[in-house]
Design a protein around this motif. Structure first.
Motif, mmCIF file in Angstrom:
data_model
loop_
_atom_site.group_PDB
_atom_site.id
_atom_site.type_symbol
_atom_site.label_atom_id
_atom_site.label_comp_id
_atom_site.label_asym_id
_atom_site.label_seq_id
_atom_site.Cartn_x
_atom_site.Cartn_y
_atom_site.Cartn_z
ATOM 1 N N GLN A 72 0.827 -1.201 0.000
ATOM 2 C CA GLN A 72 0.000 0.000 0.000
ATOM 3 C C GLN A 72 0.865 1.256 0.000
ATOM 4 O O GLN A 72 0.547 2.252 -0.658
ATOM 5 N N GLU A 73 1.976 1.206 0.723
ATOM 6 C CA GLU A 73 2.909 2.332 0.736
ATOM 7 C C GLU A 73 3.421 2.631 -0.674
ATOM 8 O O GLU A 73 3.516 3.801 -1.083
ATOM 9 N N LEU A 74 3.739 1.561 -1.417
ATOM 10 C CA LEU A 74 4.192 1.744 -2.790
ATOM 11 C C LEU A 74 3.086 2.342 -3.660
ATOM 12 O O LEU A 74 3.326 3.277 -4.440
ATOM 13 N N GLN A 75 1.880 1.805 -3.535
ATOM 14 C CA GLN A 75 0.777 2.295 -4.361
ATOM 15 C C GLN A 75 0.412 3.750 -4.051
ATOM 16 O O GLN A 75 -0.081 4.469 -4.918
ATOM 17 N N ASN A 76 0.674 4.162 -2.846
ATOM 18 C CA ASN A 76 0.360 5.546 -2.458
ATOM 19 C C ASN A 76 1.376 6.552 -2.964
ATOM 20 O O ASN A 76 1.083 7.749 -3.028
ATOM 21 N N SER A 77 2.590 6.083 -3.288
ATOM 22 C CA SER A 77 3.674 7.050 -3.480
ATOM 23 C C SER A 77 4.434 6.954 -4.799
ATOM 24 O O SER A 77 4.996 7.963 -5.257
ATOM 25 N N VAL A 78 4.495 5.790 -5.435
ATOM 26 C CA VAL A 78 5.350 5.624 -6.620
ATOM 27 C C VAL A 78 4.805 6.421 -7.801
ATOM 28 O O VAL A 78 3.619 6.324 -8.142
ATOM 29 N N ASP A 79 5.651 7.217 -8.449
ATOM 30 C CA ASP A 79 5.224 7.947 -9.636
ATOM 31 C C ASP A 79 6.048 7.617 -10.879
ATOM 32 O O ASP A 79 5.808 8.155 -11.958
ATOM 33 N N LEU A 80 7.026 6.711 -10.737
ATOM 34 C CA LEU A 80 7.770 6.230 -11.902
ATOM 35 C C LEU A 80 8.195 4.792 -11.656
ATOM 36 O O LEU A 80 8.738 4.469 -10.595
#
Length: 593
Positions: A316-324
């Motif tokens: 969930q942390e990744l899905q909330n923050s990754v933009d590339l």
């Protein structure tokens, strides 16, 4: 350790006096090997595939032949190995022939019984459960284990035939048939004829695979607008050459505040991944200090599993923050068929779904590192434009190329639905600035074989468009915000191939001979050398026979317009130099000047 010039290594141990026993006693030796199996597994986990040790290749010093030591207390390797040469030779002979005498074939030869027997055999070799339709290379099979599996299967087949019928299985049998089910099908048919797959069947397999991967994915769930920044990056494959250098250049970017580095590994064993990552950086001349400031987050993962095999909170942390997303992780093995890349393609589709179902305001942009190999059958004129390749025939003939073509189509479909995608088709990469270049790749393999044969092959390709791996990484990072869907990467200043080959030949002090003559010499050496002593030459022959037609055939010239337009690094790329060549040879141990 012993094994120079052999297909695999072994070790000989001198035990402390209280633990010594008669090593000629097979039962005592087997019990000792079992007692240290956990230590062996731990050591093999860190060793390169070609240096791993089988239990059967653990020898115990003969009590009448104690180790000889120097004044400093270190073992005298040459004298010890010479004293135990007979035991070493016997170990290799017994290892090669053991399968014929100690492993019984299936009790019944119906398909169900043979599938069960094959699963049991694979579980014994791989030491893990083996579902009948799971690719063994995703379960830890490597080239040595594949060789062993093939040897056992050939022996079992031989035992069910008359002695005048010689059973032969191709060296790449396990690569062609990488599941228990596929192997069992061949065993039941007892065939030694392996007709080539027709073009229509292969192209249908590729297009069907694209359909299977994309069908029903994200129905009714559109991608969001693409992220405008690249502050948080999800990068895969950072223990590989290209991934290591991309990690370094991203770390240097002030506008990148977090890099999630995902690599295959056990989620409960972060220390192992950290050790692998540090080693990957060090051998390429990159400081591991980039891992110390918290900007890089190492994550053991399995991209083909739900949520990448991560805990829900981390996913969930990744899905909330990754933009590339920069996806470089991909097995490079020219013996693999397309079937062995299915799990990689499943991982790619999972990453597309990750981007589709992001919980942030924007969908991450997606960069995928494809390969020039997808153009292997290009017939549309030169240079090859930076365009989509909807016809699968362009990549047929090499499992690696077929898998990259399939990946491109999966991403093209996602791009048509709104995902921001950049596909980099990358040409041949050369070594790191310190000279490190994986010695298992085709050109390092040729040079190492040439050192043994005493001659270097001439290669018909007029130009080498090789781009250093660090320059390639810098270009990708520099172009991480570009809007081009397809980008070709190769050196805009190619060097005549004969100049590179002449420099190699001069440094090694060997002549250059015709390619056909060189292969003839290689095959002669292999034919005249016992199986257990062929060593690297056998692996070189297997590698080159699969790709040499493409290397020595019509060169592929790619249009580099998009990259040259967007990347100063690519525009300024220098030619391969003599200094580069000498550094490579030093890295491979072929030249010490």
């Amino acid at each position: 350790m012993f094994g120079r010039g052999r297909l695999f290594n072994g070790i000989i141990l001198e035990l402390a006096r209280p633990y010594r026993f008669d090593s000629s006693n097979k039962e005592l030796l087997a019990a000792f090997r079992t007692s240290i199996s956990a230590l062996l597994e731990e050591a093999n986990a860190f060793a390169p595939a070609h240096s791993r040790i089988y239990e059967e290749m653990i020898l115990v010093a003969n009590s009448t032949k104690t180790f000889d030591y120097t004044l400093k207390g270190t073992p005298r390797r040459h004298s010890i190995l010479a004293a135990h040469q007979a035991e070493i030779d016997t170990a290799y002979v017994e290892f090669e022939s053991a399968s014929a005498y100690t492993i019984a074939g299936p009790s019944e030869w119906d398909l169900g019984s043979v599938v069960n027997w094959t699963q049991d055999l694979l579980q014994c070799v791989l030491r893990c459960p083996v579902p009948c339709d799971t690719d063994v290379f995703w379960l830890g099979c490597d080239s040595l284990k594949a060789l062993r599996i093939r040897s056992i299967l050939a022996s079992v087949l031989q035992n069910v035939h008359s002695t005048d019928h010689v059973v032969q299985l191709p060296q790449d049998f396990v690569y062609r048939h990488p599941t228990a089910q596929a192997m069992a099908n061949v065993l039941v048919s007892r065939t030694t004829d392996y007709p080539s797959v027709s073009l229509s069947i292969k192209t249908a397999e590729m297009t069907d695979l694209v359909r299977q991967m994309t069908e029903g994915q994200g129905a009714g769930v559109p991608f969001k607008l693409p992220a405008r920044s690249s502050e948080v990056v999800l990068l895969t494959g950072t223990t590989g050459s290209l991934g290591s250098h991309i990690l370094y250049y991203l770390h240097q970017c002030k506008d990148v505040r977090r890099i999630y580095a995902l690599n295959r590994g056990d989620p409960d064993d972060l220390d192992s991944l950290r050790c692998r990552q540090e080693n990957a950086l060090k051998i390429r001349g990159i400081t591991p200090e980039i891992l110390r400031d918290g900007k890089v987050v190492l994550i053991p993962s399995d991209l083909a599993s739900d949520n990448f095999g991560l805990e829900p909170s981390l996913f969930q942390e990744l899905q909330n923050s990754v933009d590339l997303i920069i996806h470089t992780a991909w097995p490079v093995n020219f013996n693999y068929t397309l079937a062995s890349y299915v799990r990689s393609l499943e991982g790619l589709q999972n990453m597309v779904n990750f981007a589709r179902y992001t919980t942030s305001e924007w969908s991450p942009r997606f960069i995928f590192t494809s390969s020039v190999s997808v153009l292997k059958n290009w017939s549309g004129g030169s240079p090859v434009p930076e365009i989509a390749l909807p016809n699968p025939e362009v990549a047929v003939g090499l499992g690696y190329a077929e898998s990259k073509w399939t990946a491109e189509q999966i991403l093209a479909e996602a791009a048509d639905q709104g995902l921001s995608v950049s596909i980099f088709r990358i040409g041949q990469l050369s070594g790191s600035p310190n000279g490190y270049w994986n010695r298992n790749e085709w050109f390092p393999s040729i040079v190492q074989a040439a050192n043994v044969l005493g001659c270097l092959p001439g290669i018909d390709a007029p130009l080498f468009h090789w781009l250093p791996v660090d320059s390639t990484a810098a270009v990708i990072v520099e172009m991480r915000s570009n809007l081009h869907r397809y980008v070709h990467l190769a050196n805009p200043r190619p060097v005549p191939s004969n100049l590179v080959l002449q420099e190699v030949a001069a440094l090694l002090q060997i002549p250059i001979v015709d390619l056909e003559d060189w292969f003839s010499r290689l095959n002669t050496v292999l034919k005249d050398t016992p199986t257990d002593a062929r060593g690297r030459l056998d692996r070189v022959s297997s590698l080159l026979n699969g790709i040499m037609e493409d290397i020595a055939g019509r060169p592929i010239e790619m249009d580099l317009k998009n990259g040259l337009q967007c990347s100063e690094t690519l525009r300024d790329s220098p030619q391969i130099s003599r200094q580069d060549v000498s550094w490579w040879l030093r890295s491979w141990g072929a030249y010490r000047g």
